[in-house]
Design a protein around this motif. Structure first.
Motif, PDB file in Angstrom:
ATOM      1  N   THR A   1     -11.967   5.589   5.708  1.00  0.00           N
ATOM      2  CA  THR A   1     -11.435   4.962   4.500  1.00  0.00           C
ATOM      3  C   THR A   1     -11.863   5.756   3.274  1.00  0.00           C
ATOM      4  O   THR A   1     -12.862   6.474   3.294  1.00  0.00           O
TER       5      THR A   1
ATOM      6  N   PHE B   1      -6.548   6.136   9.047  1.00  0.00           N
ATOM      7  CA  PHE B   1      -7.120   6.303   7.719  1.00  0.00           C
ATOM      8  C   PHE B   1      -6.484   5.323   6.757  1.00  0.00           C
ATOM      9  O   PHE B   1      -5.248   5.184   6.709  1.00  0.00           O
ATOM     10  N   ALA B   2      -7.319   4.653   5.962  1.00  0.00           N
ATOM     11  CA  ALA B   2      -6.825   3.754   4.923  1.00  0.00           C
ATOM     12  C   ALA B   2      -7.385   4.228   3.583  1.00  0.00           C
ATOM     13  O   ALA B   2      -8.603   4.268   3.402  1.00  0.00           O
TER      14      ALA B   2
ATOM     15  N   VAL C   1      -6.565   6.890  -0.082  1.00  0.00           N
ATOM     16  CA  VAL C   1      -5.760   7.789  -0.904  1.00  0.00           C
ATOM     17  C   VAL C   1      -6.273   9.220  -0.735  1.00  0.00           C
ATOM     18  O   VAL C   1      -7.311   9.453  -0.123  1.00  0.00           O
TER      19      VAL C   1
ATOM     20  N   THR D   1      -6.510  13.426   2.566  1.00  0.00           N
ATOM     21  CA  THR D   1      -6.592  13.034   3.979  1.00  0.00           C
ATOM     22  C   THR D   1      -5.304  12.369   4.416  1.00  0.00           C
ATOM     23  O   THR D   1      -4.795  12.625   5.518  1.00  0.00           O
ATOM     24  N   ARG D   2      -4.781  11.526   3.561  1.00  0.00           N
ATOM     25  CA  ARG D   2      -3.531  10.839   3.900  1.00  0.00           C
ATOM     26  C   ARG D   2      -2.382  11.839   4.021  1.00  0.00           C
ATOM     27  O   ARG D   2      -1.568  11.754   4.951  1.00  0.00           O
ATOM     28  N   THR D   3      -2.331  12.803   3.124  1.00  0.00           N
ATOM     29  CA  THR D   3      -1.294  13.837   3.189  1.00  0.00           C
ATOM     30  C   THR D   3      -1.418  14.647   4.471  1.00  0.00           C
ATOM     31  O   THR D   3      -0.428  14.958   5.140  1.00  0.00           O
TER      32      THR D   3
ATOM     33  N   ASP E   1      -0.149  12.577   7.438  1.00  0.00           N
ATOM     34  CA  ASP E   1       1.307  12.411   7.388  1.00  0.00           C
ATOM     35  C   ASP E   1       2.041  13.696   7.752  1.00  0.00           C
ATOM     36  O   ASP E   1       3.114  13.651   8.375  1.00  0.00           O
TER      37      ASP E   1
ATOM     38  N   THR F   1      -2.681   7.703  12.149  1.00  0.00           N
ATOM     39  CA  THR F   1      -1.893   6.955  11.173  1.00  0.00           C
ATOM     40  C   THR F   1      -2.637   6.882   9.854  1.00  0.00           C
ATOM     41  O   THR F   1      -3.859   6.683   9.828  1.00  0.00           O
ATOM     42  N   ALA F   2      -1.907   7.035   8.759  1.00  0.00           N
ATOM     43  CA  ALA F   2      -2.481   6.879   7.422  1.00  0.00           C
ATOM     44  C   ALA F   2      -1.748   5.762   6.697  1.00  0.00           C
ATOM     45  O   ALA F   2      -0.512   5.693   6.714  1.00  0.00           O
TER      46      ALA F   2
ATOM     47  N   GLY G   1      -2.126   2.791   3.137  1.00  0.00           N
ATOM     48  CA  GLY G   1      -2.790   2.539   1.873  1.00  0.00           C
ATOM     49  C   GLY G   1      -4.042   1.702   2.065  1.00  0.00           C
ATOM     50  O   GLY G   1      -4.299   1.162   3.150  1.00  0.00           O
ATOM     51  N   TYR G   2      -4.799   1.618   1.004  1.00  0.00           N
ATOM     52  CA  TYR G   2      -6.046   0.857   1.068  1.00  0.00           C
ATOM     53  C   TYR G   2      -5.730  -0.630   0.919  1.00  0.00           C
ATOM     54  O   TYR G   2      -5.842  -1.214  -0.169  1.00  0.00           O
TER      55      TYR G   2
END
Length: 395
Positions: free
Chosen positions: A289, A316-317, A319, A322-324, A327, A335-336, A338-339
């Motif tokens: 996170t 991952f939760a 921003v 890491t999220r990019t 994806d 899986t990514a 939002g928080y």
């Protein structure tokens, strides 16, 4: 009489860090891998670090480790102002009178970087600063004292601006350094897994989610407790395991008890990489996170690579990059989201209903080893150290 043949002098490097192998941490693995890569290039490597807990043994693989006793917090970590000072104050003398290296690599905190800048200036030694993140940004979330943040910012920029070069793990840090008017040359080396330790191991997949690493308010790992409580409504057999340490552990334990899931949530002490690998290999997925309001949105959650190197997908939760990465990855890394509690619970439910099968987990581990090896990252750091050494020789 023939004159004796003089062999070329070996270049030398000193690594300065409050944590080093065998202590179980991403920084320890990374710096140890850099030391290995430097020695493979012919460097003589010295490490100025702290004395590891006795039961962990010796982490040397050929480098000379100079370990000094320091203060540790109640969890056994060198973390906190007094703990940092107990390393930094003796460090000034240790580095001042140590065998002179050609180049120094220094790991945060910024106070350590400031000591290294002062001593290296006196001894005319180039140094490279590992700017994996911006500590003064983190302090802005951890304290309400503007004075503390301003003082730490001055110390940190002093350390950053005095370096011959900086290395970092993501473009987000480069952009943040520019915003702070730090003009020291910076190289994005990335980050990766220690694939000599973290690799695929076929195991039966357990109904288990793992969060491995440090958890603080910046990480926002307390969100996982809430999401797991919702998952348990449809998947009562699943367990949640935190491996590491964190400043919010007492609050997280209390929240798990209030939600009636304390019996299914485990908090375990940090373990060695070799002990962590089989746990990740058996987990349904690992969790990570990053809180969106921590002023740390540019940070990359590097802990995910150890999980991926075992073939364990990541949820991952939060921003940031890491999220990019998740994806855009060309492999089933996970899986990514939002928080947000419901989004995280839904992602965990999906992993529980359809866990990644063994052949795909093995393929994921092989993809990670090929594209995100810590050794490849270490070689890029060594290139920067080589260049800093050459610049120092020319002056």
């Amino acid at each position: 009489m023939a004159s004796p043949v003089r062999l070329p002098r070996r270049p030398s490097a000193t690594i300065v860090s409050r944590i080093y192998r065998p202590e179980p941490a991403a920084a320890s693995l990374f710096l140890g891998t850099v030391a290995d890569a430097l020695m493979a290039r012919g460097y003589r490597v010295d490490v100025l670090t702290v004395r590891a807990p006795r039961e962990q043994g010796d982490g040397s693989r050929g480098e000379r480790i100079s370990a000094f006793p320091v203060l540790r917090d109640r969890n056994g970590y060198v973390r906190g102002y007094l703990q940092y000072l107990s390393f930094d104050v003796p460090l000034a003398l240790r580095l001042l009178f140590a065998r002179r290296p050609d180049v120094v690599l220094v790991e945060p905190p910024p106070t350590t970087g400031a000591v290294v800048r002062a001593v290296c200036a006196l001894r005319r030694i180039p140094y490279v600063y590992d700017a994996a993140d911006i500590w003064s940004d983190a302090a802005g979330h951890a304290t309400d004292s503007g004075l503390v943040v301003r003082v730490l910012r001055r110390i940190e920029t002093f350390a950053l601006r005095g370096a011959t070069a900086l290395v970092t793990i993501s473009q987000g840090v480069v952009d943040r350094l520019a915003a702070l008017h730090v003009t020291t040359p910076v190289t994005v080396t990335g980050f990766g897994a220690d694939t000599s330790t973290f690799s695929y191991e076929q195991r039966s997949i357990e109904p288990l989610f793992i969060y491995a690493g440090t958890y603080t308010a910046l990480h926002g790992a307390d969100l996982i407790i809430e999401a797991f409580a919702r998952l348990r409504e449809s998947h009562p057999e699943h367990r949640l395991r935190f491996i590491g340490n964190g400043t919010g552990q007492d609050e997280m334990r209390a929240r798990a008890a209030a939600l009636g899931i304390a019996g299914r949530v485990e908090f375990r002490d940090p373990v060695t990489a070799a002990d962590l690998r089989p746990q990740l290999a058996a987990a349904t997925a690992s969790l990570a996170t990053l809180h969106p309001d921590g002023g740390y949105e540019y940070a990359f959650t590097s802990k995910i690579f150890s999980s991926l190197a075992t073939g364990c997908p990541v949820i991952f939760a939060g921003v940031g990059p890491t999220r990019t990465f998740i994806d855009d990855a060309e492999a089933p890394v996970g899986t990514a989201v939002g928080y947000e509690v419901d989004a995280l619970a839904t992602a965990m439910r999906g992993a529980a209903d359809d866990p990644l099968p063994a052949p795909e987990r093995q393929a994921l581990a092989e993809w990670t080893a090929a594209h995100h090896s810590m050794r490849a990252t270490a070689e890029r750091v060594c290139d920067v150290l080589d260049a800093a050494h050459e610049r120092g020789s020319e002056q």
